[in-house]
Each structure stands twice: as structure tokens, then as C-alpha cells.
Design a protein around this motif. Structure first.
Motif, PDB file in Angstrom:
ATOM      1  N   PRO A  62      62.452  30.173  57.901  1.00 48.05           N
ATOM      2  CA  PRO A  62      61.832  30.303  59.231  1.00 48.05           C
ATOM      3  C   PRO A  62      60.466  30.971  59.196  1.00 48.05           C
ATOM      4  O   PRO A  62      59.621  30.688  60.038  1.00 48.05           O
ATOM      5  N   ASP A  63      60.259  31.864  58.219  1.00 48.35           N
ATOM      6  CA  ASP A  63      58.961  32.537  58.143  1.00 48.35           C
ATOM      7  C   ASP A  63      57.833  31.557  57.825  1.00 48.35           C
ATOM      8  O   ASP A  63      56.705  31.711  58.301  1.00 48.35           O
ATOM      9  N   VAL A  64      58.130  30.531  57.024  1.00 43.21           N
ATOM     10  CA  VAL A  64      57.120  29.525  56.700  1.00 43.21           C
ATOM     11  C   VAL A  64      56.749  28.724  57.943  1.00 43.21           C
ATOM     12  O   VAL A  64      55.577  28.546  58.267  1.00 43.21           O
ATOM     13  N   VAL A  65      57.773  28.243  58.655  1.00 48.41           N
ATOM     14  CA  VAL A  65      57.512  27.423  59.845  1.00 48.41           C
ATOM     15  C   VAL A  65      56.768  28.225  60.905  1.00 48.41           C
ATOM     16  O   VAL A  65      55.816  27.733  61.523  1.00 48.41           O
ATOM     17  N   GLU A  66      57.190  29.457  61.119  1.00 50.12           N
ATOM     18  CA  GLU A  66      56.554  30.287  62.141  1.00 50.12           C
ATOM     19  C   GLU A  66      55.079  30.528  61.801  1.00 50.12           C
ATOM     20  O   GLU A  66      54.202  30.410  62.665  1.00 50.12           O
ATOM     21  N   ALA A  67      54.803  30.885  60.546  1.00 49.51           N
ATOM     22  CA  ALA A  67      53.425  31.174  60.156  1.00 49.51           C
ATOM     23  C   ALA A  67      52.551  29.929  60.212  1.00 49.51           C
ATOM     24  O   ALA A  67      51.386  29.987  60.622  1.00 49.51           O
ATOM     25  N   VAL A  68      53.096  28.785  59.798  1.00 49.75           N
ATOM     26  CA  VAL A  68      52.320  27.541  59.850  1.00 49.75           C
ATOM     27  C   VAL A  68      52.087  27.119  61.299  1.00 49.75           C
ATOM     28  O   VAL A  68      51.000  26.648  61.655  1.00 49.75           O
ATOM     29  N   SER A  69      53.089  27.294  62.161  1.00 49.26           N
ATOM     30  CA  SER A  69      52.924  26.969  63.580  1.00 49.26           C
ATOM     31  C   SER A  69      51.805  27.794  64.203  1.00 49.26           C
ATOM     32  O   SER A  69      50.960  27.271  64.943  1.00 49.26           O
ATOM     33  N   LYS A  70      51.767  29.093  63.898  1.00 47.41           N
ATOM     34  CA  LYS A  70      50.700  29.958  64.421  1.00 47.41           C
ATOM     35  C   LYS A  70      49.337  29.528  63.883  1.00 47.41           C
ATOM     36  O   LYS A  70      48.331  29.587  64.594  1.00 47.41           O
ATOM     37  N   THR A  71      49.315  29.095  62.620  1.00 47.36           N
ATOM     38  CA  THR A  71      48.063  28.615  62.042  1.00 47.36           C
ATOM     39  C   THR A  71      47.549  27.393  62.788  1.00 47.36           C
ATOM     40  O   THR A  71      46.361  27.304  63.128  1.00 47.36           O
TER      41      THR A  71
END
Length: 480
Positions: free
Chosen positions: A218-227
């Protein structure tokens, strides 16, 4: 069902130095047939059934070069998309960014086929059949990998272990992924019959991939979404381009898709395939693309040989001579020569590390450097002077710029140049020239329909490429 190949073009290929460099990485290396790996990957992807778009994830500095390479071979004229990374952040970030972008543009039921830009596949018919099988499994909710049937106990690849008692239609359920083994372990894998080389190619339904990523990484998806939320999306009649925000992208975890998801999910399947796959991971692999002579030598370029056996020479620009040597790799470029024993082909990367540590530019650039508007080649570089050959594509333009520390002489060799030189606007034909003083704003344009070729002679106290102040630019490079 819509299929979108996603080409990941992020690796440098340090084991293929001195041809592969950071600004001219492995996917752009020309092969003996005249095409390079990224062109072959693009063509292979474009020809698949059901393809509606080809999406490429690459470094922002390589966008225009990638465009040029695609344009040289693109006859099908598929819609193209690009995701531009400010720097590499591993494959989980790239795959997640592609999935989120495709969900927004094609919906969760679209399928993405993840391909590496720097792999070679010789049997395109078998590849297309494997993709068709993968698409079927992906539609059923599987995360599909492509397992390459091993032909020998390779210690340089990771392996996929398939469950013998869990066959699927056209595939097998994956039991686990295993790291690069030692020779004895690799021999056991080949004998077992249910281990496959991990090719790094995948096929997913977009919605399934994102669901699994949100569960396991989930940390990958969340960080990429914010990017993506803070990134710039531009569209044109040629392509859609998402330039990822550097500050936000720096917060994305640096992890591979294998570690982040594939090794954790219970929904992973593999398609065993024999498609003539190679990752072209060393000069030994490159040499196999050239037929040997009666002494086992393989030559690219003009080579003379006496009493020499089992050597590979890549020397396109000058004559190379071998006398009484065996099992050597000789790679010659205009500004660097690499000589290695074939048994140590994997160790070339250590030379690249030394070059980086010494801040030597030969790990980064060739003498010929590609720019959005064309190329420049450094012909000679001495104390207080530098001579370049500049080629500007038709209708292309360099930025309106100024240099603090150098003056420049421009001489047109062929074509026509439109020049802004301080307050003057000039049209220069073949054999005509102009002089640009340090501190003067200037611009070079090619108004014609053929390449503009010119010689630039720089003189001054400092001749570095960073002595450029841009005022206007067609390619988004204006300094803030």
C-alpha cells in the motif's frame, strides 16, 4: 478486451559499457541487423492482437530520443503514451504509475503487458501465443509471469518455481520465486523440470493489479498516487505524456515489483514458454548475435586476425587487428576501448563504478550526444577551445540562449540556418558563417526540409555544457 503494452525503459546496462552509457543506455544500442532493442520491443508490442496503445515509462531526458527511435519504425501508428521519471525508482513504482494512469484512461478491465525495453525475443510467433495465454489467465484474476524454459543451468537469472500439482489453462500456479542460484542449485532446478527463468515480463488486469498492490504494497500505491496528483499531464495529437513530479516521486519506496508484490501474492501464475528470449546482459550475449568464422571469431567492423580464436570485436569506426589472442572481448568506441576476457564479461560494471567514482564523463556521454533538436559531436577539445559538429533536424530549433564564458563561431556545412545573433536575424547558406560573442543572446534554427549540418568552434575560459542560460525553448527546458 483492450491490451496496453507497457515498456519499461529504465536500465543503463553497465555491463555493456562502453557502448551503453547513462545518456545512451542499453535499449538504444544498435544490433547487427541495424535495429536497437527498444525499437524491437516497440514493434513486437505493437503487432500483438488487441493493442490500443503503447505506454512507455522512461527517464524524462530520454523522451525525445525514444520518440525518434519509435518514429523510425512505427508503421502501425498506435496511440502512444509516456510516463517520464525524473530518476529511477525501481520497477514497482514504474508499474504502479502505469497501472494508475491506465485505470484513469482505459478503466480497470484493461490489461497491461509489462515488457522490458532491453530484452531480445527471436520467436515472435511463440511470443504472441504466450501473450494470448497470459491474457486469458489475467482476465480470470491472475497476475501472470512469463517463465522461460531453461536450456542450461544459468546462475545469473532468478527462477520461478511452478507448482507441479496446480496446472491452469495454458499455465501453472507459481509456488515461489527464488534468487540467483549457485551452479549446483541451478543444475538441480533444470533437472527438476518445474523451474523457469524469471523473464521480468508480466500481464495483469489493471484492476486486479491495483487491488493486489493495495493489499501487499500500500505504501507504493499511496506514494505513486500522490506523485501523479502533483504531476503535469500534457496531451497532443501524437501522444499523452505524464511528467512525474520529482519531489513527490522521491518519497516512493525503491523496490522491485517482484519483492513488492509477486513474491507476496497468492494469485501468481506463470506461462512456460520457449520464445528465443535473452536479456542481452553481457558482451558474451551480444556476441552470439554475430555468426562466427572458421576460428570461432565474431567481428563487427573491419578486423584483421592472425592466429587468434574465439574472440569478439565490435569496432565500427577503425581497423582493429588481433594477433595470437584467444577468448577476448574488444569493444572500441571513439573515446573508450574495453578489453576483457570472456570469462569476466560480467565484471565490466566494476569499471563503470570506477568511472563514476572519478566523475569521468565517459560513463555518461558518448562523443555524439542526442538532443531533442538533433545531435552534436565533439570533434576536438583542448585548452580554451572545443570543436563540435552540430546536426539540426528539419524545422527544429535550439533554445534562445546565452553563454557567460565562451564565444562561438558557426559555419554552415550543408543545409540552411536561421540565426538570431544578439539584435540580428540572419539566414546562412552553405559555407557562410557568423560569430557570437559571450553574453549575446542567440538561437539556431533549421527552416529547411533537410538536416542542417554545421561546425561550431567554441573559445573561452570555461566550455562546460552547464554554461547555458535559456530564455525560450520548444522542449520545456527553460530555466526558472
Amino acid at each position: 478486451m483492450e491490451l496496453i503494452p507497457v515498456i519499461l525503459s529504465g536500465g543503463v546496462g553497465s555491463r555493456l559499457w562502453p557502448v551503453s552509457r547513462e545518456a545512451h543506455p542499453k535499449p538504444f544500442m544498435d544490433l547487427p541487423d541495424g535495429q536497437n532493442l527498444i525499437q524491437k520491443t516497440f514493434l513486437r508490442a505493437s503487432r500483438l492482437e488487441g493493442v490500443v496503445e503503447v505506454l512507455t515509462v522512461t527517464n524524462r531526458e530520454l523522451l525525445f530520443k525514444t520518440e525518434d527511435e519509435y518514429g523510425a519504425v512505427n508503421t502501425l501508428k498506435h496511440s502512444q503514451g509516456f510516463i517520464l521519471e525524473p530518476f529511477g525508482r525501481n520497477t514497482a513504482a514504474a508499474v504502479a504509475a502505469a497501472a494508475l494512469q491506465l485505470e484513469a484512461t482505459h478503466g480497470p478491465d484493461a490489461q497491461m503487458l509489462v515488457l522490458a525495453a532491453d530484452h531480445l525475443i527471436k520467436d515472435e510467433t511463440a511470443f504472441a501465443a504466450a501473450v494470448a495465454s497470459a491474457v486469458t489467465l489475467a482476465a480470470e484474476g491472475w497476475l501472470v509471469t512469463f517463465g522461460i524454459q531453461p536450456t542450461y543451468p544459468e546462475t545469473g537469472f532468478g527462477y520461478i518455481e511452478a507448482q507441479k500439482d496446480a496446472p491452469l489453462k495454458d499455465g501453472l500456479k507459481v509456488a515461489r520465486f527464488v534468487e540467483k542460484p549457485n551452479l549446483e542449485t541451478a543444475e538441480g532446478y533444470v533437472s527438476a523440470g518445474n523451474y523457469y527463468w524469471n523473464s521480468g515480463m508480466f500481464c495483469f488486469r489493471v484492476g486486479t493489479l491495483l487491488e493486489e498492490l493495495r493489499q501487499h504494497a500500500p505504501d507504493v500505491v499511496e506514494a505513486v498516487s500522490k506523485t501523479i496528483e502533483s504531476s503535469r499531464l500534457t496531451t497532443s495529437d501524437k501522444y499523452r505524456c505524464l511528467a512525474l513530479d520529482a519531489d513527490a516521486f522521491a518519497e516512493v519506496p525503491d523496490i522491485s515489483i517482484d519483492y513488492a508484490l509477486m513474491e507476496r501474492s497468492s494469485k501468481v501464475a506463470t506461462i512456460p514458454c520457449d520464445i528465443g528470449w535473452s536479456d542481452i546482459g553481457s558482451w558474451n550475449a551480444v556476441s552470439e548475435l554475430t555468426e562466427p568464422d572458421e576460428n570461432g571469431n565474431r567481428f563487427e567492423g573491419e578486423v584483421l586476425s592472425h592466429n587468434s580464436r574465439n574472440n569478439y570485436v565490435n569496432s565500427e569506426d577503425r581497423l582493429t587487428a588481433l594477433v595470437g589472442v584467444e577468448d577476448l572481448l574488444v569493444i572500441d568506441t571513439p573515446d573508450a576501448v574495453m578489453i576483457a576476457h570472456k570469462d569476466h564479461a560480467q565484471d565490466v560494471k566494476h569499471i563503470v563504478n570506477q568511472l563514476k567514482a572519478a566523475s569521468h564523463t565517459v560513463h555518461l556521454l558518448h562523443r555524439t550526444v542526442h538532443r531533442p533538436w538533433g545531435t552534436y559531436t565533439t570533434l576536438e577539445n583542448g585548452e580554451r577551445f572545443k570543436i563540435k559538429r552540430i546536426v539540426v533536424k528539419p524545422k527544429a530549433s535550439l533554445s534562445l540562449q546565452m553563454h557567460h564564458h565562451r564565444s562561438e563561431h558557426w559555419i554552415v556545412v550543408s543545409g540552411m540556418a536561421k540565426v538570431i545573433n544578439d539584435q540580428q536575424e540572419l539566414m546562412l547558406n552553405t559555407n557562410e558563417s557568423t560569430f557570437i560573442r559571450a553574453g549575446h543572446q542567440h538561437r539556431l534554427m533549421n527552416p529547411g526540409v533537410i538536416d542542417l549540418v554545421m561546425i561550431e568552434v567554441q573559445s573561452g575560459d570555461y566550455l562546460g555544457e552547464d554554461d547555458i542560460v535559456r530564455f525560450e525553448d520548444n522542449y520545456g527546458r527553460v530555466d526558472n
